[in-house]
Enzyme design. Structure first.
Site, mmCIF file in Angstrom:
data_model
loop_
_atom_site.group_PDB
_atom_site.id
_atom_site.type_symbol
_atom_site.label_atom_id
_atom_site.label_comp_id
_atom_site.label_asym_id
_atom_site.label_seq_id
_atom_site.Cartn_x
_atom_site.Cartn_y
_atom_site.Cartn_z
ATOM 1 N N LYS B 68 -0.913 11.788 -9.841
ATOM 2 C CA LYS B 68 0.215 10.852 -9.779
ATOM 3 C C LYS B 68 0.241 9.986 -11.035
ATOM 4 O O LYS B 68 1.298 9.770 -11.637
ATOM 5 C CB LYS B 68 0.121 9.984 -8.522
ATOM 6 C CG LYS B 68 0.458 10.759 -7.246
ATOM 7 C CD LYS B 68 0.168 9.962 -5.967
ATOM 8 C CE LYS B 68 0.411 10.862 -4.742
ATOM 9 N NZ LYS B 68 0.038 10.223 -3.466
ATOM 10 N N GLN B 112 -2.932 5.296 -1.072
ATOM 11 C CA GLN B 112 -3.281 6.698 -0.802
ATOM 12 C C GLN B 112 -3.978 6.788 0.550
ATOM 13 O O GLN B 112 -4.972 6.102 0.782
ATOM 14 C CB GLN B 112 -4.193 7.223 -1.920
ATOM 15 C CG GLN B 112 -4.556 8.682 -1.792
ATOM 16 C CD GLN B 112 -3.364 9.596 -2.075
ATOM 17 O OE1 GLN B 112 -2.597 9.374 -2.996
ATOM 18 N NE2 GLN B 112 -3.200 10.618 -1.239
ATOM 19 N N ASP B 135 6.796 5.495 -0.692
ATOM 20 C CA ASP B 135 6.454 6.593 0.221
ATOM 21 C C ASP B 135 7.430 6.673 1.402
ATOM 22 O O ASP B 135 7.392 7.644 2.178
ATOM 23 C CB ASP B 135 5.031 6.391 0.773
ATOM 24 C CG ASP B 135 4.015 7.295 0.085
ATOM 25 O OD1 ASP B 135 4.439 8.215 -0.643
ATOM 26 O OD2 ASP B 135 2.807 7.090 0.276
#
Lengths: 314, 314
Positions: B68, B112, B135
Site C-alpha cells: 500500500k 490494517q 476502507d
C-alpha cells in the site's frame, strides 16, 4: 374482513386469497406492547416516553400527531407533544431536539414531516440521537441495518415484516421480491427480508420483464406508489402479497368528484391468485403507528440495558 | 492474459470468455489517479495523504502495508505509516486515530486488520472520521451507501463496480445476482449495483435452487469464500462473471504439499459459457489497493470541496 370470513370465503373458492387484516393485527400488537409496558412499569419502575414534534399547522399532520398521541397513551406510555409555530427557526428546533436527546424520560423522538420549506428534514433527522430515532430515518440506523446490527428500523417495513412473520413463520429460503427502491420502504424492506434469510430481489422502474420477476416471488412487497400497477397475472399462485402503496384515485362510481384509496396491486385480480394479500386501506397502513410504539418500547429497553421486547423488533 | 490475447482466443472459439485482466486495469486506474493527483498539486497545491496503522507484526499484514505504501507514493500521494507494538493499549491507538482525524495533511486513514485480540475492530472503525474512512467500514458510510448518498465505499465492491462499468458501460436494467451477503462485499456490492439501476438479487446459503437464480444473471458476482462452488452450467451464456473469492486449495499436481489460489467460480467450466470473467488471481484482487487510492483521492476532494474525481467513485 375478519380472518374467519376470509377463511369461509376461501373454502367457497380455492382461487381466493386470505385477506390479511392489518387493523386487527395492529390492535393485537398494541395489546402486546401494552402488556410489556405494564410489566416494565411493575418490574423496573420505567415508563417509556415518546416525544412528537409538529412544526406548523398542516391539517393532515395534526390528525396523524393526534392519533399517535392517543395510541401512545392507550398502551400506557407517556406522550410528549411539542407544537411549534410554522416560522420556528432551525436553531430553536435543534435546541428542542437537543433537550429531548438529553431527557431521560424520553425514549423516542420523531418530528412529523413535512416541515415548512425553510427547515431541512435531513438535518432534523441527523440531529436526533440515533438511539431515540424511532422513525428509523437516521443514517446511522440505515448503516446498522445494512450491516446486520441492532438498529431502529423504519416503521412501515417493520410492520410488513411483522405481518409476514405472522403469516408465514420462518421466511428462510423464500423468494422475496421488493418492487420499489425508496430509502423509506424498499431498501430497508430488502435488508429485513435478507436478514430473515430470504433470497431477495429488488425490482424497480428500470427492471426488464418485471412481470416475470414478480412471478418468481413467494413474497411480493409492492412499494412503488403507482395505483394498481401489479395485476393478478404477475403473481405466483399462493404467494403472500404485501401492498404498501396508498394511492388516491378518482371514484366516479361513488359519485361526482369522489375518490378512493387503492394500493400498488390490483386487488381484485390479485386476490384470485395470491395465497394471502393485504388490502388497501386496512392492511399495512394500521401497522405504522403500532410499529412506532414498538420502536419506542425497543428504544426504552436498549437505553436501560433490558432485553429486547418479545416479537416487536427485527 | 492481455486483452488482445483474450480477444484472439475468443475469435478462435465462440464458446470462450474474455478474460478480464484486473492487474492491467488496476494499473490503468492508478495511472488515472496519478494524473489527477498531479493536477491537484498543480492547481490547488494539495497533496492527498493516506495514513496506515499497523498494530503488531503479522507477516502478511506487513506485506500488505508495504505494498500500500509503495503504491501510494507511486501515484504521488503522501504515505504515513504508523507501526505500533502488538501490546498497544486501546486508548493509545484511539489517541493516534484522533490525531489523524484532526490532521489536515491526512485525507484517508486505515487500520490494517486483523489487530491483536485485546483490541476491537468495531471500535477502531467507529473511531475513524467517516469522511476519512477510506476502507468504507464505518457504519455511517454503510448508511450513506444504503440511502443512496455520497459515501466512502469499501474497496473490493468498488473495484468490482469499476470492472463492470469498464466492460459493460451502463448497467441499467441488467439482472445482477450477488452470491454472498457479507457486510464487506456482498451487501455493499448489491447497493452499488442497485444504484446503477440493475435489478439486483442477493443469493446465499439458504437460497433454494441457487443454480437457477445464477442462470438468470447478466452480471454474476461471487463472494462466498467456497472454492469453485459455481460451475459453468450455473452461468447464463454471455454473462459477465466477477469472482471475488480467493481460496487456497491443495494442488498436488504442483508437487507434494503445494497449494494454489482459486475463486468461488469454477474457472475452467465457467469460461466456456461466460461472455467475460475475472480470473483468480489477477482479477478483482489487484483492484483493491487501486480503489483504496481512489478513495483517498475522493476523500481529499470532498474535504477540500473540490469536484469528485472523474471515474473513480461510485
Amino acid at each position: 374482513m375478519t380472518d374467519r370470513a376470509a377463511k369461509a370465503r376461501k373454502q367457497g373458492s380455492d382461487m381466493s386469497a386470505d385477506i390479511i387484516d392489518g387493523k386487527a393485527f395492529a390492535a393485537k400488537v398494541r395489546g402486546q406492547i401494552a402488556g410489556q409496558v405494564a410489566r416494565m412499569k411493575a418490574d423496573h419502575g420505567i415508563t417509556p416516553g415518546l416525544a412528537v414534534i409538529l412544526v406548523g399547522e398542516d391539517p393532515a399532520s395534526q390528525v396523524y400527531v393526534r392519533n399517535k398521541g392517543t395510541q401512545t397513551l392507550e398502551v400506557g406510555m407517556h406522550s410528549y407533544e411539542h407544537k411549534l409555530p410554522a416560522e420556528t427557526r432551525a436553531e430553536d428546533l435543534y435546541a428542542l431536539i437537543d433537550r429531548l436527546n438529553a431527557d431521560p424520560a424520553v425514549h423516542g423522538i420523531l418530528c412529523q414531516f413535512p416541515v415548512p420549506a425553510h427547515l431541512s428534514e435531513t438535518e432534523i433527522v441527523a440531529r436526533i440521537d440515533p438511539s431515540k430515532d424511532v422513525d428509523g430515518l437516521h443514517v446511522v440506523n440505515a448503516g446498522l441495518l445494512a450491516s446486520g446490527q441492532r438498529a431502529m428500523v423504519s416503521c412501515t417495513p417493520l410492520g410488513c415484516l411483522m405481518l409476514l412473520r405472522d403469516r408465514l413463520g420462518s421466511l428462510s429460503g423464500l423468494n422475496a421480491v421488493v418492487v420499489g427502491r425508496s430509502n423509506l420502504v424498499g431498501k430497508p424492506m430488502a435488508q429485513l427480508l435478507l436478514r430473515d434469510s430470504c433470497t431477495v430481489t429488488i425490482a424497480h422502474s428500470r427492471t426488464k420483464d418485471i412481470a416475470a420477476v414478480c412471478r418468481g416471488a413467494d413474497i411480493l412487497v409492492a412499494a412503488v406508489g403507482r395505483p394498481r400497477m401489479i395485476p393478478g397475472d404477475w403473481i405466483k399462485p399462493g404467494a403472500t402479497v404485501i401492498d404498501v402503496g396508498i394511492n388516491r384515485v378518482d371514484a366516479p362510481e361513488r359519485g361526482p368528484g369522489k375518490t378512493r384509496l387503492v394500493g400498488d396491486v390490483d386487488f381484485d385480480s390479485a386476490k384470485e391468485v395470491a395465497g394471502a394479500i393485504t388490502p388497501v386501506p386496512g392492511g399495512v397502513g394500521p401497522m405504522t403507528i403500532a410499529c412506532l410504539l414498538a420502536n419506542t418500547l425497543t428504544a426504552c429497553c436498549r437505553i436501560h440495558g433490558l432485553p429486547e421486547p418479545d416479537g416487536l423488533t427485527a
